[in-house]
Scaffold this motif. Structure first.
Motif: not given
Length: 127
Positions: A38, A48, A63-64, A68, A83, A86, A90, A94
């Protein structure tokens, strides 16, 4: 040659969910490890999530992680990114990308070793 087309982006409120899809052309989709990246305005493109060619190994940015989920359906030549939960941070375009190896390695957490890229899909999360 592999062509990638992303879809599923949109505008969602914080806490909401989206499912991104990336459809690939070609007959050897399982030969490619796939990644999602992203890029937010003014920022560098960042990794990601990634998945191996057979779908038996997946990797996530810290971070995800836990929010995710990456998956793939090789019969449909498609990789997905679910996702959830959110956050405004974010918000980004993407991109999906294909690497010329079925094995996902640490090197694929950077963008350098990917051979093919999609055009991107915008995800906007409002607070």
């Amino acid at each position: 040659q592999v062509q990638l087309v992303e879809s599923g982006g949109g505008l969602v409120q914080a806490g909401g969910s989206l499912r991104l899809s990336c459809a690939a052309s070609g007959r050897t989709f399982s030969s490619y490890a796939m990644g999602w990246f992203r890029q937010a305005p003014g920022k560098e493109r960042e990794f990601v999530a990634g998945i191996s060619g057979r779908g038996d190994a997946s990797y996530y940015a810290d971070s995800v992680k836990g929010r995710f989920t990456i998956s793939r359906d090789n019969a449909k030549n498609t990789v997905y990114l679910q996702l959830n939960s959110l956050k405004p941070e974010d918000t980004a375009v993407y991109y999906c990308a294909a690497a010329p190896s079925p094995f996902f390695t640490v090197a694929l957490t950077t963008s350098l070793d990917y051979s093919y890229w999609g055009q991107g899909t915008q995800v906007t999360v409002s607070s």
